[in-house]
Scaffold this motif. Sequence first.
Motif, PDB file in Angstrom:
ATOM      1  N   VAL A 114      50.555  86.072  65.687  1.00 49.57           N
ATOM      2  CA  VAL A 114      50.196  84.663  65.844  1.00 49.57           C
ATOM      3  C   VAL A 114      49.011  84.365  64.934  1.00 49.57           C
ATOM      4  CG1 VAL A 114      49.470  82.856  67.431  1.00 49.57           C
ATOM      5  CG2 VAL A 114      50.974  84.673  68.247  1.00 49.57           C
ATOM      6  N   LEU A 115      49.204  83.441  63.991  1.00 54.17           N
ATOM      7  CA  LEU A 115      48.127  83.013  63.108  1.00 54.17           C
ATOM      8  C   LEU A 115      47.418  81.848  63.790  1.00 54.17           C
ATOM      9  CD1 LEU A 115      50.038  83.169  59.699  1.00 54.17           C
ATOM     10  CD2 LEU A 115      48.810  84.991  60.906  1.00 54.17           C
ATOM     11  N   VAL A 116      46.330  82.145  64.467  1.00 57.39           N
ATOM     12  CA  VAL A 116      45.651  81.176  65.321  1.00 57.39           C
ATOM     13  C   VAL A 116      45.054  80.044  64.481  1.00 57.39           C
ATOM     14  CG1 VAL A 116      43.755  80.869  66.968  1.00 57.39           C
ATOM     15  CG2 VAL A 116      45.193  82.922  67.060  1.00 57.39           C
ATOM     16  N   ASP A 117      45.149  78.824  65.034  1.00 55.61           N
ATOM     17  CA  ASP A 117      44.595  77.600  64.437  1.00 55.61           C
ATOM     18  C   ASP A 117      45.348  77.150  63.191  1.00 55.61           C
ATOM     19  OD1 ASP A 117      42.724  77.507  66.438  1.00 55.61           O
ATOM     20  OD2 ASP A 117      41.100  78.355  65.239  1.00 55.61           O
ATOM     21  N   GLU A 118      46.481  77.751  62.890  1.00 59.80           N
ATOM     22  CA  GLU A 118      47.302  77.275  61.775  1.00 59.80           C
ATOM     23  C   GLU A 118      48.369  76.358  62.340  1.00 59.80           C
ATOM     24  OE1 GLU A 118      50.294  79.084  58.410  1.00 59.80           O
ATOM     25  OE2 GLU A 118      48.395  80.131  58.775  1.00 59.80           O
ATOM     26  N   THR A 119      48.249  75.054  62.098  1.00 57.12           N
ATOM     27  CA  THR A 119      49.154  74.062  62.661  1.00 57.12           C
ATOM     28  C   THR A 119      50.230  73.674  61.648  1.00 57.12           C
ATOM     29  OG1 THR A 119      47.812  72.182  61.920  1.00 57.12           O
ATOM     30  CG2 THR A 119      47.252  73.172  64.063  1.00 57.12           C
ATOM     31  N   PRO A 120      51.333  73.084  62.122  1.00 56.37           N
ATOM     32  CA  PRO A 120      52.377  72.646  61.170  1.00 56.37           C
ATOM     33  C   PRO A 120      51.863  71.650  60.147  1.00 56.37           C
ATOM     34  CG  PRO A 120      53.253  72.736  63.401  1.00 56.37           C
ATOM     35  CD  PRO A 120      51.778  72.983  63.520  1.00 56.37           C
ATOM     36  N   ALA A 121      50.941  70.765  60.551  1.00 52.95           N
ATOM     37  CA  ALA A 121      50.431  69.753  59.609  1.00 52.95           C
ATOM     38  C   ALA A 121      49.703  70.383  58.428  1.00 52.95           C
ATOM     39  CB  ALA A 121      49.497  68.794  60.345  1.00 52.95           C
ATOM     40  N   ASP A 122      49.208  71.613  58.586  1.00 52.72           N
ATOM     41  CA  ASP A 122      48.503  72.274  57.485  1.00 52.72           C
ATOM     42  C   ASP A 122      49.422  72.574  56.314  1.00 52.72           C
ATOM     43  OD1 ASP A 122      46.176  72.258  58.991  1.00 52.72           O
ATOM     44  OD2 ASP A 122      46.532  74.250  59.835  1.00 52.72           O
ATOM     45  N   GLN A 123      50.728  72.533  56.539  1.00 52.72           N
ATOM     46  CA  GLN A 123      51.682  72.912  55.493  1.00 52.72           C
ATOM     47  C   GLN A 123      52.251  71.722  54.725  1.00 52.72           C
ATOM     48  OE1 GLN A 123      52.125  76.053  54.691  1.00 52.72           O
ATOM     49  NE2 GLN A 123      50.725  76.657  56.341  1.00 52.72           N
ATOM     50  N   TRP A 124      51.651  70.530  54.897  1.00 51.64           N
ATOM     51  CA  TRP A 124      52.212  69.374  54.190  1.00 51.64           C
ATOM     52  C   TRP A 124      52.144  69.522  52.666  1.00 51.64           C
ATOM     53  CZ3 TRP A 124      49.735  66.386  50.689  1.00 51.64           C
ATOM     54  CH2 TRP A 124      48.332  66.386  50.678  1.00 51.64           C
ATOM     55  N   PRO A 125      51.100  70.137  52.060  1.00 49.09           N
ATOM     56  CA  PRO A 125      51.142  70.302  50.596  1.00 49.09           C
ATOM     57  C   PRO A 125      52.323  71.179  50.155  1.00 49.09           C
ATOM     58  CG  PRO A 125      48.900  70.611  51.411  1.00 49.09           C
ATOM     59  CD  PRO A 125      49.811  70.619  52.602  1.00 49.09           C
TER      60      PRO A 125
ATOM     61  N   LEU B 242      55.649  90.125  61.322  1.00 47.96           N
ATOM     62  CA  LEU B 242      54.597  90.892  60.650  1.00 47.96           C
ATOM     63  C   LEU B 242      54.952  91.179  59.200  1.00 47.96           C
ATOM     64  CD1 LEU B 242      53.338  93.567  63.209  1.00 47.96           C
ATOM     65  CD2 LEU B 242      51.936  91.949  61.932  1.00 47.96           C
ATOM     66  N   SER B 243      56.208  91.511  58.962  1.00 52.82           N
ATOM     67  CA  SER B 243      56.625  91.870  57.605  1.00 52.82           C
ATOM     68  C   SER B 243      56.584  90.685  56.653  1.00 52.82           C
ATOM     69  CB  SER B 243      58.038  92.465  57.638  1.00 52.82           C
ATOM     70  OG  SER B 243      58.953  91.568  58.255  1.00 52.82           O
ATOM     71  N   ASP B 244      56.485  89.448  57.179  1.00 50.29           N
ATOM     72  CA  ASP B 244      56.415  88.251  56.328  1.00 50.29           C
ATOM     73  C   ASP B 244      54.979  87.925  55.929  1.00 50.29           C
ATOM     74  OD1 ASP B 244      59.142  87.983  56.557  1.00 50.29           O
ATOM     75  OD2 ASP B 244      59.047  86.533  58.199  1.00 50.29           O
ATOM     76  N   VAL B 245      54.014  88.603  56.527  1.00 50.45           N
ATOM     77  CA  VAL B 245      52.603  88.326  56.248  1.00 50.45           C
ATOM     78  C   VAL B 245      52.137  89.246  55.126  1.00 50.45           C
ATOM     79  CG1 VAL B 245      50.277  88.286  57.223  1.00 50.45           C
ATOM     80  CG2 VAL B 245      52.233  87.646  58.644  1.00 50.45           C
ATOM     81  N   ARG B 246      51.455  88.688  54.134  1.00 49.18           N
ATOM     82  CA  ARG B 246      51.066  89.508  52.976  1.00 49.18           C
ATOM     83  C   ARG B 246      50.045  90.571  53.330  1.00 49.18           C
ATOM     84  NH1 ARG B 246      46.459  87.753  49.957  1.00 49.18           N
ATOM     85  NH2 ARG B 246      45.410  85.921  50.843  1.00 49.18           N
ATOM     86  N   MET B 247      49.348  90.427  54.484  1.00 49.22           N
ATOM     87  CA  MET B 247      48.387  91.431  54.918  1.00 49.22           C
ATOM     88  C   MET B 247      49.052  92.554  55.716  1.00 49.22           C
ATOM     89  SD  MET B 247      45.325  90.932  53.861  1.00 49.22           S
ATOM     90  CE  MET B 247      44.292  91.807  55.030  1.00 49.22           C
ATOM     91  N   PHE B 248      50.372  92.521  55.824  1.00 46.87           N
ATOM     92  CA  PHE B 248      51.052  93.516  56.661  1.00 46.87           C
ATOM     93  C   PHE B 248      50.734  94.961  56.276  1.00 46.87           C
ATOM     94  CE2 PHE B 248      54.820  96.293  57.082  1.00 46.87           C
ATOM     95  CZ  PHE B 248      54.742  96.500  58.453  1.00 46.87           C
ATOM     96  N   PRO B 249      50.779  95.346  54.989  1.00 48.04           N
ATOM     97  CA  PRO B 249      50.456  96.754  54.658  1.00 48.04           C
ATOM     98  C   PRO B 249      49.065  97.164  55.136  1.00 48.04           C
ATOM     99  CG  PRO B 249      51.493  95.669  52.791  1.00 48.04           C
ATOM    100  CD  PRO B 249      51.180  94.596  53.793  1.00 48.04           C
ATOM    101  N   TRP B 250      48.102  96.248  55.007  1.00 53.47           N
ATOM    102  CA  TRP B 250      46.739  96.560  55.451  1.00 53.47           C
ATOM    103  C   TRP B 250      46.691  96.681  56.975  1.00 53.47           C
ATOM    104  CZ3 TRP B 250      43.126  94.303  58.632  1.00 53.47           C
ATOM    105  CH2 TRP B 250      41.813  94.795  58.536  1.00 53.47           C
ATOM    106  N   ILE B 251      47.367  95.764  57.677  1.00 51.68           N
ATOM    107  CA  ILE B 251      47.406  95.808  59.152  1.00 51.68           C
ATOM    108  C   ILE B 251      48.026  97.125  59.616  1.00 51.68           C
ATOM    109  CG2 ILE B 251      48.440  94.755  61.201  1.00 51.68           C
ATOM    110  CD1 ILE B 251      48.258  92.058  59.756  1.00 51.68           C
ATOM    111  N   GLN B 252      49.129  97.499  59.003  1.00 50.58           N
ATOM    112  CA  GLN B 252      49.809  98.737  59.385  1.00 50.58           C
ATOM    113  C   GLN B 252      48.922  99.950  59.125  1.00 50.58           C
ATOM    114  OE1 GLN B 252      53.352  99.817  57.092  1.00 50.58           O
ATOM    115  NE2 GLN B 252      54.370 100.370  59.014  1.00 50.58           N
ATOM    116  N   GLN B 253      48.278  99.976  57.976  1.00 43.76           N
ATOM    117  CA  GLN B 253      47.428 101.116  57.635  1.00 43.76           C
ATOM    118  C   GLN B 253      46.243 101.219  58.603  1.00 43.76           C
ATOM    119  OE1 GLN B 253      45.682 100.892  53.733  1.00 43.76           O
ATOM    120  NE2 GLN B 253      44.946 102.992  53.774  1.00 43.76           N
TER     121      GLN B 253
END
Length: 358
Positions: free
Chosen positions: A319-330, A112-123
């Motif tokens: 879990v970031l749903v529908d985010e696959t490893p292939a999406d990170q090729w760029p 969770l702490s690695d996700v940039r939306m974490f402060p919003w999720i926590q709040q």
Amino acid sequence: MIDVAVAIFGAYLLVTMFGDVRYFMQGSTPRDLGDAATLVEKGLGDDLREQFVTLRGTPDVQHAARAKLGEKTIGYLRLIEGGGSLFAALPRTPGSASNQFEGQFTGRMRRLSDVRMFPWIQQYFDGEHIVETRDLSSAQLLAALDSGALAPTDQLSLNVEQPDARLQLGRTSFPSLAAATAAVQALGVPHFTPREQPSPAFYTFFARIPADQRAAAQAKLTEAAAPLPPGEASDKPDARIGALIVPFFTSYLVPAAALTRDGDTLSFPVGDTSPGFIVEDGKLSPRPLTDGRLTVDVASLRGAGRLQPVNVDVGGHIVLVDETPADQWPTFALWLVVLGVVGWNLTGLVQLWRRRQA
């Protein structure tokens, strides 16, 4: 100096992008983590970070959230089995129901702490003041009381099974309170009529009817009901028609500091909740209290629970749903470019140092 600056900045980019690179290397087959309850019981280890996974769990649809990220709308869910340590983020399409989610989530597992939306999720989720009840058996409750395992501020729920039954007489079948009262009186058992009737569909009474006699009593009340007007009959259940006898239970929310035990009895304040009834002069009367406290037998406890606030765990996972490893090729390609630039600059620094040594 330029080579040093570029190397330092490039190293920073390599480190910050390494999570995406690590995820890109996972392959196309998700790791099946099974049920969330089993996973939480084993422990959410650090080895789950940046993994391509499939996880099954129960979404807390009551506290689902949505956030707009650019042109995308993302739904954020808490998985009930994980308390405040397990979440899922799902892409949401316009017009999709906000409270309908599947119980299986496949995608990228991150801290969770690695996700940039974490402060919003926590709040958001901490602001919902979510409370879960941990069930306790009577034996567990007594053991916790005797051992002092409960903090004074802990909130407990106590469900007490009363010896009486709740009677519900439909207002269509019994057109007045007097008619309903006469039908209850005909049962020949101690009863109590609440001064304020809580439902517009039926009249409520309480009566001391043993469990094995309630079916016969309900049949007698049904016989006393007024005939339905033509066209009123329906195959669907209707609280306004007929009579129903159900068990009577009372639930109390009690601070642990206010709950005391004396042998096989428990004593606690009841506030505005009904204390139940006793038979007095052939009638049911509200059970008397001592300084606002009710005393019940431990054997009458139907169940108990410990209320536990749910707060977002900084060390939790999402879990970031529908985010696959292939999406990170760029990102992987950019990482290789940065690695080459850093290597080129470091090579230049080494050559410069060698020339000066020579």
